[in-house]
Enzyme design. Structure first.
Site, PDB file in Angstrom:
ATOM      1  N   ARG A  55       0.859  -1.352   0.030  1.00 25.26           N
ATOM      2  CA  ARG A  55       0.024   0.118   0.026  1.00 25.26           C
ATOM      3  C   ARG A  55       0.831   1.227   0.007  1.00 25.26           C
ATOM      4  O   ARG A  55       0.405   2.420  -0.228  1.00 25.26           O
ATOM      5  CB  ARG A  55      -1.001   0.126   1.075  1.00 25.26           C
ATOM      6  CG  ARG A  55      -1.823   1.320   1.229  1.00 25.26           C
ATOM      7  CD  ARG A  55      -3.065   1.034   2.122  1.00 25.26           C
ATOM      8  NE  ARG A  55      -3.069   0.364   3.442  1.00 25.26           N
ATOM      9  CZ  ARG A  55      -2.381   0.754   4.310  1.00 25.26           C
ATOM     10  NH1 ARG A  55      -1.953   2.284   4.452  1.00 25.26           N
ATOM     11  NH2 ARG A  55      -2.169   0.228   5.457  1.00 25.26           N
ATOM     12  N   TYR A 108     -11.539  18.171 -15.833  1.00 23.41           N
ATOM     13  CA  TYR A 108     -12.351  16.854 -15.839  1.00 23.41           C
ATOM     14  C   TYR A 108     -13.290  17.042 -14.878  1.00 23.41           C
ATOM     15  O   TYR A 108     -13.167  17.374 -13.800  1.00 23.41           O
ATOM     16  CB  TYR A 108     -11.279  15.740 -15.457  1.00 23.41           C
ATOM     17  CG  TYR A 108     -11.587  14.202 -15.502  1.00 23.41           C
ATOM     18  CD1 TYR A 108     -12.481  13.945 -16.768  1.00 23.41           C
ATOM     19  CD2 TYR A 108     -11.344  13.530 -14.260  1.00 23.41           C
ATOM     20  CE1 TYR A 108     -12.865  12.546 -16.634  1.00 23.41           C
ATOM     21  CE2 TYR A 108     -12.113  12.272 -14.276  1.00 23.41           C
ATOM     22  CZ  TYR A 108     -12.562  11.854 -15.362  1.00 23.41           C
ATOM     23  OH  TYR A 108     -13.263  10.570 -15.261  1.00 23.41           O
ATOM     24  N   ASP A 177      -3.250  18.973 -14.595  1.00 23.72           N
ATOM     25  CA  ASP A 177      -3.527  17.744 -15.115  1.00 23.72           C
ATOM     26  C   ASP A 177      -2.856  17.586 -16.644  1.00 23.72           C
ATOM     27  O   ASP A 177      -3.231  18.424 -17.285  1.00 23.72           O
ATOM     28  CB  ASP A 177      -4.854  17.355 -15.116  1.00 23.72           C
ATOM     29  CG  ASP A 177      -5.271  16.235 -15.757  1.00 23.72           C
ATOM     30  OD1 ASP A 177      -4.822  15.652 -16.643  1.00 23.72           O
ATOM     31  OD2 ASP A 177      -6.156  15.561 -15.186  1.00 23.72           O
ATOM     32  N   LYS A 202      -4.756   6.318 -20.039  1.00 27.37           N
ATOM     33  CA  LYS A 202      -5.188   6.776 -21.355  1.00 27.37           C
ATOM     34  C   LYS A 202      -3.860   6.404 -22.175  1.00 27.37           C
ATOM     35  O   LYS A 202      -3.465   5.267 -22.335  1.00 27.37           O
ATOM     36  CB  LYS A 202      -5.355   8.548 -21.279  1.00 27.37           C
ATOM     37  CG  LYS A 202      -6.396   8.884 -20.341  1.00 27.37           C
ATOM     38  CD  LYS A 202      -7.460   8.471 -20.254  1.00 27.37           C
ATOM     39  CE  LYS A 202      -8.437   8.765 -19.105  1.00 27.37           C
ATOM     40  NZ  LYS A 202      -9.618   8.145 -18.933  1.00 27.37           N
TER      41      LYS A 202
HETATM   42  C1  LIG Z   1      -8.188  14.827 -18.298  1.00 33.54           C
HETATM   43  C2  LIG Z   1      -8.537  13.531 -17.298  1.00 33.54           C
HETATM   44  N1  LIG Z   1      -7.764  13.657 -16.152  1.00 33.54           N
HETATM   45  C3  LIG Z   1      -8.112  12.848 -15.341  1.00 33.54           C
HETATM   46  C4  LIG Z   1      -8.822  11.671 -15.266  1.00 33.54           C
HETATM   47  C5  LIG Z   1      -9.055  10.400 -14.539  1.00 33.54           C
HETATM   48  O1  LIG Z   1      -8.203   9.627 -14.461  1.00 33.54           O
HETATM   49  P1  LIG Z   1      -8.887   8.021 -14.043  1.00 33.54           P
HETATM   50  O2  LIG Z   1      -9.979   7.501 -15.032  1.00 33.54           O
HETATM   51  O3  LIG Z   1      -7.659   7.269 -14.416  1.00 33.54           O
HETATM   52  O4  LIG Z   1      -8.972   8.042 -12.691  1.00 33.54           O
HETATM   53  C6  LIG Z   1      -9.453  11.638 -16.794  1.00 33.54           C
HETATM   54  C7  LIG Z   1     -10.307  10.387 -16.943  1.00 33.54           C
HETATM   55  O5  LIG Z   1     -11.148  10.249 -17.974  1.00 33.54           O
HETATM   56  C8  LIG Z   1      -9.328  12.384 -17.807  1.00 33.54           C
HETATM   57  O6  LIG Z   1      -9.951  12.483 -18.824  1.00 33.54           O
END
Ligand SMILES: Cc1ncc(COP(=O)(O)O)c(C=O)c1O
Length: 385
Positions: A55, A108, A177, A202
């Site tokens: 963990r 997001y 991000d 992704k």
């Molecule tokens: C731009 C962006 N950031 C973060 C995330 C979150 O990632 P996760 O689905 O791996 O939790 C996503 C998911 O679609 C995303 O499109």
């Protein structure tokens, strides 16, 4: 400093693996043992660096972290069981009750949801569109400025160096991000961002078989996060997923070159089509943020949106249903091309407040031949003609 291809393929992999194996071993160990109780105590106090319990740390996860830190030009990285795990732990590590967060541009959806969730702990936030908005919304209690570039769904480009200079002058921490660009095409830490987060689900994973996340930054910010939020929230990455990240990184440079080429070919086709009102792809010279994008990015991924020449949800639905090659689904960045439309998946009131037009369609251009994808879109666009 080695180049990115070397980091993706070789960093941390110099040792001859057991039996001459070509892949690094997957350390499927929930715990590690020690020669003495004193040694164990010392390891627990430094659990962000020592292997004690899965963990907190794991050698396979650690190898993925070392590569991701090097790619982002950061000192340290911490991998999570999802992108949201990384985002929620990162934001939590930077704010306390009474603090205020500025959110610049569209981010997001679940990130906004998490910020709303933090309100019950006394952390507030304000969404703003630009630096003028930041000027009006900043408070004495503002601690963090959070953003994405390109922004979510609209793919607007934020001038990263300008924003981080503004934040630094006002004593704010910045977190960004960087999932869209991958650590290959954009390096926000070199432009003054304090912490960079990614969903590894992704392009980095690249095969739609993994959910993971990472935060990268200086040891002074990563260490407390690794010892506190990482341990307490329990959103640890598994060594199996770390092995997929490591494999994904090996092919990331070649995959991203192909995604870039195919994404731009599809975007250029759509831009010329009479049934399309506009295309939001920062790699197109017509994009309002293209000049800034060229300055701060070394390439373009293949996730973008365009607006169909319609205000009818039914027509958007008919367009999606007509596509044979693009599959209808969430997420992005894998081999397969995907399509999604907020008018069909997001509640009407939410879509309107997001400023997303009814006709907006999001494409994740995969690794199939571009002419196959273009033919598919061309046929489906006939439904609107
Ligand atoms: C731009 C962006 N950031 C973060 C995330 C979150 O990632 P996760 O689905 O791996 O939790 C996503 C998911 O679609 C995303 O499109």
């Amino acid at each position: 400093m080695h180049d990115d291809e070397w980091i993706c393929g070789r960093l941390g992999e110099d040792e001859p693996w057991i039996l001459g194996a070509v892949n690094p071993p997957v350390f499927e160990n929930s715990l590690f043992t020690f020669g003495s109780a004193e040694e164990l105590g010392e390891a627990i106090r430094n659990e962000d660096e020592r292997y004690v319990y899965w963990r907190g740390t794991n050698p396979t996860v650690d190898l993925a972290q070392r590569k991701l830190a090097a790619l982002e030009r950061g000192e340290r990285a911490k991998c999570f069981g999802s992108g949201m795990g990384a985002i929620s732990a990162t934001i939590s590590s930077l704010v306390s009750a009474g603090d205020h967060v500025l959110v610049l541009g569209a981010v997001y959806g679940p990130t906004t949801q998490f910020l709303r969730y933090l309100e019950k702990y006394g952390v507030t936030h304000t969404h703003v569109d630009d630096l003028a908005g930041c000027d009006s919304a900043i408070r004495a209690s503002t601690r963090l400025l959070y953003f994405e570039s390109p922004s979510y769904m609209a793919y607007e480009v934020v001038d990263i160096a300008e924003v981080t200079a503004w934040a630094r002058e006002r004593g704010l921490v910045t977190a960004m991000d960087n999932t869209w660009s991958t650590p290959l095409f954009q390096k926000p830490l070199t432009m003054g961002v304090d912490l960079v987060v990614h969903s590894l689900s992704k392009y980095v994973g690249g095969h739609s078989d993994l959910v993971g996340g990472v935060v990268v930054g200086p040891a002074r910010l990563i260490r407390p996060l690794a010892l506190t939020e990482y341990q307490l929230y329990g959103a640890a990455m598994s060594p199996h997923d770390a092995a997929k990240v490591i494999k994904g990184l090996r092919t990331l440079p070649v995959r991203m070159a192909a995604h870039q080429e195919r994404g731009l070919a599809v975007a250029a086709f759509l831009e010329r089509h009479p049934a399309v009102r506009s295309v939001n792809h920062p790699g197109l010279p017509s994009h309002p943020g293209h000049a800034i994008a060229l300055r701060q990015m070394s390439g373009f991924s293949s996730l973008f949106s365009f607006v169909l020449d319609t205000d009818s949800r039914q027509e958007v639905g008919a367009f999606l249903d007509k596509l044979r090659h693009f599959r209808i689904g969430v997420s992005w960045g894998g081999f397969e091309s995907l399509v999604n439309a907020p008018a069909l998946t997001v509640e009407e009131s939410v879509r309107a407040t997001m400023g997303v037009p009814v006709g907006l369609v999001r494409l994740s251009v995969g690794l199939e031949p571009a002419d196959t994808l273009i033919k598919d879109l061309d046929l489906a666009l006939e439904t609107l003609a």
